[in-house]
Design an enzyme around this catalytic site. Structure first.
Site, PDB file in Angstrom:
ATOM      1  N   THR A 169       0.830  -1.200   0.000  1.00  6.81           N
ATOM      2  CA  THR A 169       0.000   0.000   0.000  1.00  6.81           C
ATOM      3  C   THR A 169       0.867   1.254   0.000  1.00  6.81           C
ATOM      4  OG1 THR A 169      -0.089   0.245   2.407  1.00  6.81           O
ATOM      5  CG2 THR A 169      -1.723  -1.243   1.400  1.00  6.81           C
ATOM      6  N   HIS A 183       1.059   3.320   2.314  1.00  6.63           N
ATOM      7  CA  HIS A 183       1.473   3.637   3.680  1.00  6.63           C
ATOM      8  C   HIS A 183       2.996   3.785   3.758  1.00  6.63           C
ATOM      9  CE1 HIS A 183       1.149   3.967   8.000  1.00  6.63           C
ATOM     10  NE2 HIS A 183       1.971   2.937   8.166  1.00  6.63           N
TER      11      HIS A 183
END
Length: 179
Positions: A88, A90
């Site tokens: 992701t 992130h």
């Protein structure tokens, strides 16, 4: 064929004790342990005292350093952590925000060696953290020591800043005449 070599500066020498805080995230504990070992070995080379604290992740490292800078008496800081790319975005957030926060603290005059690894995979992290290989923990400690040396060089009170004691005393004498 090996790539170009890079220059590693000799460690600074200190005439007064140096106290360093190592802030480490043990999210990948074995990586963190290697980073800490490299940092401690480098600090020991110059006789610097150190303390180690742990925080949950890379995003908490600059916050802990900011708190310590405001509430304690460390000369410098070593930021140690590891962010490995996942599936992701992130990863991008953690890398960018932790790096930006460490840089902002540095621009405020906090002496920080940034050893937060940002890598694609575990193998890259292991090589960079290992004191016998790339020793990025030791490199971050050396960076902090160099910044502490600069801060001490430029922070000496050899020139008056603001009001000097003599001016304040003279001002007090002038005020006593009017009382």
């Amino acid at each position: 064929m090996a790539g170009p070599s890079h220059h590693i500066m000799a460690l600074p020498e200190f005439d007064k004790p140096v106290k360093i805080l190592i802030v480490a995230s043990p999210y990948y504990k074995d990586i963190s342990d290697h980073q800490i070992a490299g940092a401690v070995a480098k600090l020991d080379q110059v006789g610097a005292a150190h303390e180690i604290i742990q925080v949950p992740g890379a995003l908490e490292i600059p916050t802990a350093i900011g708190i310590a800078e405001r509430m304690s008496n460390f000369d410098g800081y070593v930021a140690l952590g590891c962010v490995i790319r996942g599936e992701t975005t992130h990863y991008d957030t953690v890398c960018n925000d932790s790096s930006r926060a460490v840089q902002l603290l540095g621009l405020q005059g906090v002496c920080i060696g940034n050893g937060i690894l940002t890598v694609e995979n575990y193998e890259q992290a292991a090589v960079r953290a290992d004191p016998a290989q790339m020793n990025k923990g030791g490199g971050a400690a050396a960076a902090a020591l160099h910044l502490v040396a600069l801060a001490r060089k430029w922070g000496k009170a050899e020139k008056a800043v603001g009001f000097t004691r003599e001016i304040l005393l003279a001002g007090d004498m002038d005020n006593s005449d009017t009382a």
